[in-house]
Design a protein around this motif. Sequence first.
Motif, PDB file in Angstrom:
ATOM      1  N   ASN A 130       0.852  -1.188   0.000  1.00 58.20           N
ATOM      2  CA  ASN A 130       0.000   0.000   0.000  1.00 58.20           C
ATOM      3  C   ASN A 130       0.885   1.234   0.000  1.00 58.20           C
ATOM      4  N   GLU A 131       0.519   2.206  -0.820  1.00 55.24           N
ATOM      5  CA  GLU A 131       1.261   3.456  -0.886  1.00 55.24           C
ATOM      6  C   GLU A 131       0.415   4.654  -0.465  1.00 55.24           C
ATOM      7  N   ALA A 191      -3.605   4.154  -0.582  1.00 55.12           N
ATOM      8  CA  ALA A 191      -5.020   3.808  -0.702  1.00 55.12           C
ATOM      9  C   ALA A 191      -5.646   3.492   0.656  1.00 55.12           C
ATOM     10  N   GLN A 250      -2.400  -2.736  -3.103  1.00 54.29           N
ATOM     11  CA  GLN A 250      -2.503  -1.895  -4.291  1.00 54.29           C
ATOM     12  C   GLN A 250      -1.938  -2.576  -5.526  1.00 54.29           C
ATOM     13  N   ASP A 251      -1.161  -3.645  -5.337  1.00 53.86           N
ATOM     14  CA  ASP A 251      -0.666  -4.424  -6.466  1.00 53.86           C
ATOM     15  C   ASP A 251      -1.698  -5.426  -6.958  1.00 53.86           C
ATOM     16  N   CYS A 252      -2.918  -5.379  -6.362  1.00 58.36           N
ATOM     17  CA  CYS A 252      -4.059  -6.229  -6.739  1.00 58.36           C
ATOM     18  C   CYS A 252      -3.872  -7.687  -6.345  1.00 58.36           C
ATOM     19  N   THR A 279      -3.487  -6.018 -13.766  1.00 56.08           N
ATOM     20  CA  THR A 279      -3.246  -5.200 -12.584  1.00 56.08           C
ATOM     21  C   THR A 279      -3.456  -3.726 -12.885  1.00 56.08           C
ATOM     22  N   SER A 280      -4.281  -3.092 -12.059  1.00 51.87           N
ATOM     23  CA  SER A 280      -4.551  -1.668 -12.207  1.00 51.87           C
ATOM     24  C   SER A 280      -4.964  -1.121 -10.844  1.00 51.87           C
ATOM     25  N   LYS A 281      -4.403   0.008 -10.471  1.00 48.44           N
ATOM     26  CA  LYS A 281      -4.756   0.606  -9.189  1.00 48.44           C
ATOM     27  C   LYS A 281      -6.201   1.108  -9.177  1.00 48.44           C
ATOM     28  N   ILE A 294      -8.713  -2.460  -7.987  1.00 50.32           N
ATOM     29  CA  ILE A 294      -8.284  -3.305  -6.870  1.00 50.32           C
ATOM     30  C   ILE A 294      -9.442  -4.215  -6.474  1.00 50.32           C
TER      31      ILE A 294
END
Length: 235
Positions: A153-154, A156, A174-176, A198-200, A203
């Motif tokens: 997580n950065e 979210a 966040q990397d799904c 993978t898409s932010k 998720i």
Amino acid sequence: MALHTLFLLPGDQPGMLCSFRIPGAWSCAWSLNIQASNCFSTGLSRRVLVTNVVTGHRQSFGTGSDVLAQQFAVLSPLLFNGCRSGEIFAIDLRCRNKGTGWKATHLLHDSAVTSVQILRGEQNLMASDMAGTIKLWDLRTSKCIRQYEGHVNEYAHLPLHVHEEEGLMVAVGQDCYTRIWSLHDAQLLRTIPSPHPTSKANIPSVAFSSQLGGLRGAPGLLMAVQQDLYCFSYS
């Protein structure tokens, strides 16, 4: 942001019991504590607001940071809050003096706290933050007793899913990737990639059940991504 409290009328028709307009809400929680019955809490910018939905009475508690996560205890009259500053504190709901003396617990993360989960018995609390750190805290000593590695997580606002009956903790990063840890020794048991690219912005949302499909069901994980729903068996 308007928060609406709903109930069902005869014939299962939805109807509105009451409506509260509360601007700038980051989080909310409903109380199952008999000492704060009929109440919900809202985490605001630098403030916690506890509202009785029957009487409309409100208690306001000033904080030094935005309140991003909340949960009421059931056995004790406490409301736990996680803040953007990294602070986790509990409000003693018996305290009517909103100036001082209402903070019952103080814990600290190095980044904004996005989820707080009180474990059964209410002696431990699980918390995660925007640095990907997940910690299990002992509320009696205010010390971290376990840390769960691998969560991503950065920035979210991501939830934790604790399942004490199975001894598991689940979180989506966040990397799904969905990760499942042993609650008891913090071992990473399984890592499940998203079935979608993978898409932010996509998720996955997950829900774990120890009896998926009913009383005779087996443990399993439901995963929702965009319009698709997936089921993973767990043994």
